[in-house]
Design a protein around this motif. Structure first.
Motif, PDB file in Angstrom:
ATOM      1  N   SER A 152     -40.833 -55.219  -7.173  1.00 28.55           N
ATOM      2  CA  SER A 152     -40.609 -53.815  -7.496  1.00 28.55           C
ATOM      3  C   SER A 152     -41.431 -52.882  -6.628  1.00 28.55           C
ATOM      4  CB  SER A 152     -40.950 -53.557  -8.974  1.00 28.55           C
ATOM      5  OG  SER A 152     -42.306 -53.890  -9.227  1.00 28.55           O
ATOM      6  N   VAL A 153     -42.205 -53.465  -5.690  1.00 24.95           N
ATOM      7  CA  VAL A 153     -43.037 -52.647  -4.802  1.00 24.95           C
ATOM      8  C   VAL A 153     -42.211 -51.953  -3.734  1.00 24.95           C
ATOM      9  CG1 VAL A 153     -45.074 -54.057  -5.165  1.00 24.95           C
ATOM     10  CG2 VAL A 153     -43.478 -54.660  -3.352  1.00 24.95           C
ATOM     11  N   TRP A 154     -40.895 -52.277  -3.629  1.00 26.96           N
ATOM     12  CA  TRP A 154     -40.030 -51.659  -2.622  1.00 26.96           C
ATOM     13  C   TRP A 154     -39.705 -50.232  -3.066  1.00 26.96           C
ATOM     14  CZ3 TRP A 154     -37.950 -54.432   1.642  1.00 26.96           C
ATOM     15  CH2 TRP A 154     -38.303 -55.782   1.662  1.00 26.96           C
ATOM     16  N   SER A 155     -40.696 -49.389  -3.067  1.00 28.01           N
ATOM     17  CA  SER A 155     -40.481 -48.031  -3.567  1.00 28.01           C
ATOM     18  C   SER A 155     -40.508 -46.990  -2.465  1.00 28.01           C
ATOM     19  CB  SER A 155     -41.549 -47.685  -4.624  1.00 28.01           C
ATOM     20  OG  SER A 155     -42.846 -47.870  -4.089  1.00 28.01           O
ATOM     21  N   VAL A 156     -41.256 -47.242  -1.393  1.00 29.21           N
ATOM     22  CA  VAL A 156     -41.302 -46.309  -0.279  1.00 29.21           C
ATOM     23  C   VAL A 156     -40.231 -46.721   0.721  1.00 29.21           C
ATOM     24  CG1 VAL A 156     -42.728 -45.273   1.510  1.00 29.21           C
ATOM     25  CG2 VAL A 156     -43.765 -46.027  -0.644  1.00 29.21           C
ATOM     26  N   LEU A 157     -39.051 -46.109   0.630  1.00 24.34           N
ATOM     27  CA  LEU A 157     -37.889 -46.529   1.386  1.00 24.34           C
ATOM     28  C   LEU A 157     -37.313 -45.375   2.187  1.00 24.34           C
ATOM     29  CD1 LEU A 157     -36.194 -48.664  -1.394  1.00 24.34           C
ATOM     30  CD2 LEU A 157     -37.442 -49.510   0.575  1.00 24.34           C
ATOM     31  N   PRO A 158     -36.481 -45.654   3.184  1.00 24.41           N
ATOM     32  CA  PRO A 158     -35.869 -44.592   3.971  1.00 24.41           C
ATOM     33  C   PRO A 158     -34.897 -43.766   3.162  1.00 24.41           C
ATOM     34  CG  PRO A 158     -35.746 -46.714   5.091  1.00 24.41           C
ATOM     35  CD  PRO A 158     -36.164 -46.973   3.693  1.00 24.41           C
ATOM     36  N   GLU A 159     -34.345 -42.768   3.812  1.00 24.70           N
ATOM     37  CA  GLU A 159     -33.346 -41.934   3.163  1.00 24.70           C
ATOM     38  C   GLU A 159     -32.184 -42.778   2.684  1.00 24.70           C
ATOM     39  OE1 GLU A 159     -33.441 -38.638   2.652  1.00 24.70           O
ATOM     40  OE2 GLU A 159     -35.462 -38.561   3.465  1.00 24.70           O
ATOM     41  N   PRO A 160     -31.709 -42.584   1.433  1.00 24.46           N
ATOM     42  CA  PRO A 160     -30.700 -43.468   0.883  1.00 24.46           C
ATOM     43  C   PRO A 160     -29.286 -43.215   1.354  1.00 24.46           C
ATOM     44  CG  PRO A 160     -31.333 -41.803  -0.737  1.00 24.46           C
ATOM     45  CD  PRO A 160     -32.220 -41.632   0.448  1.00 24.46           C
ATOM     46  N   GLU A 161     -29.007 -42.079   1.932  1.00 19.07           N
ATOM     47  CA  GLU A 161     -27.631 -41.766   2.292  1.00 19.07           C
ATOM     48  C   GLU A 161     -27.187 -42.569   3.507  1.00 19.07           C
ATOM     49  OE1 GLU A 161     -25.659 -39.945   0.543  1.00 19.07           O
ATOM     50  OE2 GLU A 161     -27.223 -39.502  -0.888  1.00 19.07           O
ATOM     51  N   VAL A 162     -25.931 -43.034   3.470  1.00 12.91           N
ATOM     52  CA  VAL A 162     -25.398 -43.807   4.588  1.00 12.91           C
ATOM     53  C   VAL A 162     -25.133 -42.910   5.780  1.00 12.91           C
ATOM     54  CG1 VAL A 162     -23.559 -45.328   5.306  1.00 12.91           C
ATOM     55  CG2 VAL A 162     -24.362 -45.402   2.961  1.00 12.91           C
ATOM     56  N   ALA A 222     -29.491 -50.821  -1.544  1.00 11.86           N
ATOM     57  CA  ALA A 222     -30.344 -50.888  -2.729  1.00 11.86           C
ATOM     58  C   ALA A 222     -30.608 -49.512  -3.333  1.00 11.86           C
ATOM     59  CB  ALA A 222     -31.662 -51.575  -2.380  1.00 11.86           C
ATOM     60  N   VAL A 223     -31.020 -48.560  -2.495  1.00 14.50           N
ATOM     61  CA  VAL A 223     -31.384 -47.239  -3.006  1.00 14.50           C
ATOM     62  C   VAL A 223     -30.178 -46.310  -3.083  1.00 14.50           C
ATOM     63  CG1 VAL A 223     -32.852 -45.219  -2.633  1.00 14.50           C
ATOM     64  CG2 VAL A 223     -33.719 -47.498  -2.113  1.00 14.50           C
ATOM     65  N   GLY A 224     -29.376 -46.278  -2.018  1.00 22.31           N
ATOM     66  CA  GLY A 224     -28.285 -45.312  -1.981  1.00 22.31           C
ATOM     67  C   GLY A 224     -27.137 -45.657  -2.907  1.00 22.31           C
ATOM     68  N   PHE A 225     -26.730 -46.928  -2.972  1.00 23.87           N
ATOM     69  CA  PHE A 225     -25.567 -47.321  -3.766  1.00 23.87           C
ATOM     70  C   PHE A 225     -25.942 -47.798  -5.163  1.00 23.87           C
ATOM     71  CE2 PHE A 225     -23.492 -48.583   0.511  1.00 23.87           C
ATOM     72  CZ  PHE A 225     -23.204 -47.254   0.767  1.00 23.87           C
ATOM     73  N   PHE A 226     -27.071 -48.546  -5.266  1.00 24.43           N
ATOM     74  CA  PHE A 226     -27.475 -49.083  -6.568  1.00 24.43           C
ATOM     75  C   PHE A 226     -28.521 -48.219  -7.268  1.00 24.43           C
ATOM     76  CE2 PHE A 226     -25.438 -52.774  -4.821  1.00 24.43           C
ATOM     77  CZ  PHE A 226     -25.007 -53.519  -5.907  1.00 24.43           C
ATOM     78  N   HIS A 227     -29.181 -47.325  -6.525  1.00 22.81           N
ATOM     79  CA  HIS A 227     -30.229 -46.462  -7.087  1.00 22.81           C
ATOM     80  C   HIS A 227     -31.326 -47.298  -7.747  1.00 22.81           C
ATOM     81  CE1 HIS A 227     -27.408 -43.206  -6.303  1.00 22.81           C
ATOM     82  NE2 HIS A 227     -26.509 -43.842  -7.027  1.00 22.81           N
ATOM     83  N   ASP A 228     -31.687 -48.397  -7.115  1.00 20.43           N
ATOM     84  CA  ASP A 228     -32.680 -49.307  -7.678  1.00 20.43           C
ATOM     85  C   ASP A 228     -33.505 -49.885  -6.539  1.00 20.43           C
ATOM     86  OD1 ASP A 228     -34.196 -51.088  -9.074  1.00 20.43           O
ATOM     87  OD2 ASP A 228     -32.536 -52.307  -9.811  1.00 20.43           O
ATOM     88  N   ALA A 229     -34.730 -49.354  -6.343  1.00 17.70           N
ATOM     89  CA  ALA A 229     -35.574 -49.806  -5.240  1.00 17.70           C
ATOM     90  C   ALA A 229     -35.984 -51.261  -5.390  1.00 17.70           C
ATOM     91  CB  ALA A 229     -36.817 -48.924  -5.142  1.00 17.70           C
TER      92      ALA A 229
END
Length: 415
Positions: A360-370, A138-145
């Motif tokens: 859209s509350v999924w904003s505090v997420l881990p590091e996006p890099e695989v 979601a965050v790393g590939f799509f850049h959309d939390a």
């Protein structure tokens, strides 16, 4: 006789072709190998190895049997698996593939599930871990939390649907090699009786195992390391296969076939690269889906959900390696993976409008890099997976207790 030899001939032809391609493209093969080793060491080893050790320790001391007894009133009528499957479900969803298959194989070895029950269990407990789904995809590939909520609902929701559908797999009592249920344990029972049975099951399992904790830990570490090397080898192998096939332009033929299938379902043809890549390996397919340009986000997310649920041939090979010492068949698992992918993609399309704004509350997420440092992965993965495991187990236990007490209330003898 010739038909029986066809798989052997096909495997031989594939091996010879792959060896030839590696000789033609040695630098590409080496680069892919190093990339596979990096993914294994930076991501898979720290994420999976602790769970391999912990799950085997829990089996040895009887904790799995304890929760299995508590969850039996829910899991048997709902999924047609023993209550111990609830523990596998929670652990599989929290830590990702192939933990569910690993635990199921161990349960089969201890004669706690039969073949049909094991096949049902593996079919719906094989899923992506939440950190990869949320942080990487979601965050790393799509850049959309905000996409994390839709993907999670579609992926894990369709997994539960697969479990409900798989309850119709197999005939009742067929291939039964599981231990018989203790006499007097069926039917609605009091809360105190349920807890007493759970503690008795844990004590019996611990006595039956009999190994000192030090020996148990040593064995768990050894088997966990051995399995991790198998997983790493498969990741490197499929990384090389994908790279040399791309260098030889063989992938273009597969892309053309995937485009035809996508057009048949009125989906954008440029997503063929993501479909083919995801057919072989999850990370490659998810990244290709997120990076596809000029395509509506809803279709990219649907393909990503398909990739995550199908699992890729790399994950399939890991599952086969875990089940080869059991009598569990691969065909039901493969069919369930394909259906899981289709259902997950359909759920994304159905849930896109109602869930996108609300989650859209999924904003505090881990590091996006695989491929991130081991220390960073451990800091985010283990607490998050542990929290999800505890939450899922808590919900399953609550439902099991409510169902047990509900049956007790309807049974005049229990009053």
């Amino acid at each position: 006789m010739r038909r029986r030899m066809l798989p052997f001939y096909a495997a031989t032809l594939f091996a010879v072709t792959l060896a030839g391609l590696m000789l033609i493209f040695p630098s590409e093969a080496l680069r892919a190998s190093l990339k596979g080793v990096s993914i294994w060491w930076d991501v898979l080893f720290p994420a999976l190895f602790p769970f391999f050790v912990i799950s085997e320790m829990m089996l040895g001391v009887g904790i799995v049997h304890f929760f299995g007894t508590l969850l039996d009133p829910l899991m048997r009528p709902l999924f047609r698996v023993p209550g111990i499957g609830g523990f596998v479900m929670a652990m599989g969803f929290a830590s990702g593939y192939p933990i569910g298959a690993r635990l199921t194989a161990q349960l089969w070895e201890q004669r706690l599930v039969n073949r049909e029950e094991g096949e049902r269990l593996v079919a719906f407990t094989t899923s992506s871990d939440p950190i990869f789904l949320i942080g990487a995809v979601a965050v790393g590939f799509f850049h959309d939390a905000a996409l994390a909520g839709v993907l999670a609902a579609a992926h894990y929701g369709s997994a539960v649907l697969i479990g409900l559908l798989m309850r119709f797999h197999g005939k009742p009592g067929a291939g039964n090699n599981a231990q018989p249920v203790p006499a007097g344990s069926s039917g609605p029972i009091s809360g105190r009786g349920l807890w007493q049975r759970a503690f008795d099951a844990m004590h019996e399992a611990r006595m039956k195992d009999g190994r000192p904790l030090g020996v148990m830990l040593q064995k768990a570490l050894g088997s966990g390391l051995q399995l991790m090397f198998v997983v790493g080898g498969l990741v490197v192998f499929f990384s090389v296969v994908m790279e040399v096939m791309s260098s030889a332009h063989i992938m273009n033929l597969l892309y053309a076939g995937a485009e035809s299938i996508l057009r048949l379902f009125a989906l954008p043809a440029p997503l063929a690269e993501a479909v083919v890549g995801g057919f072989f390996e999850v990370t490659i397919g998810s990244k290709a889906a997120g990076g596809a340009a000029g395509i509506p986000e809803i279709y990219k997310a649907a393909i990503a959900a398909w990739v995550l649920s199908w699992g890729g041939l790399s994950v399939h090979a890991q599952i086969v390696s875990l089940l080869h010492q059991t009598d569990l068949r691969y065909a039901p698992f493969a069919a369930a993976r394909l259906l899981h992918g289709v259902l997950a993609a359909l759920l994304v399309l159905l849930l896109w409008e109602p869930l996108s704004p609300a989650l859209s509350v999924w904003s505090v997420l881990p590091e996006p890099e695989v491929t991130r440092p081991v220390s960073t992965l451990l800091r985010h993965t283990l607490p998050a997976a542990g929290s999800l495991f505890a939450a899922m187990l808590g919900v399953l236990l609550l439902l099991s207790f409510l169902l047990s007490f509900g049956k007790r209330g309807m049974n005049p003898r229990s009053r």
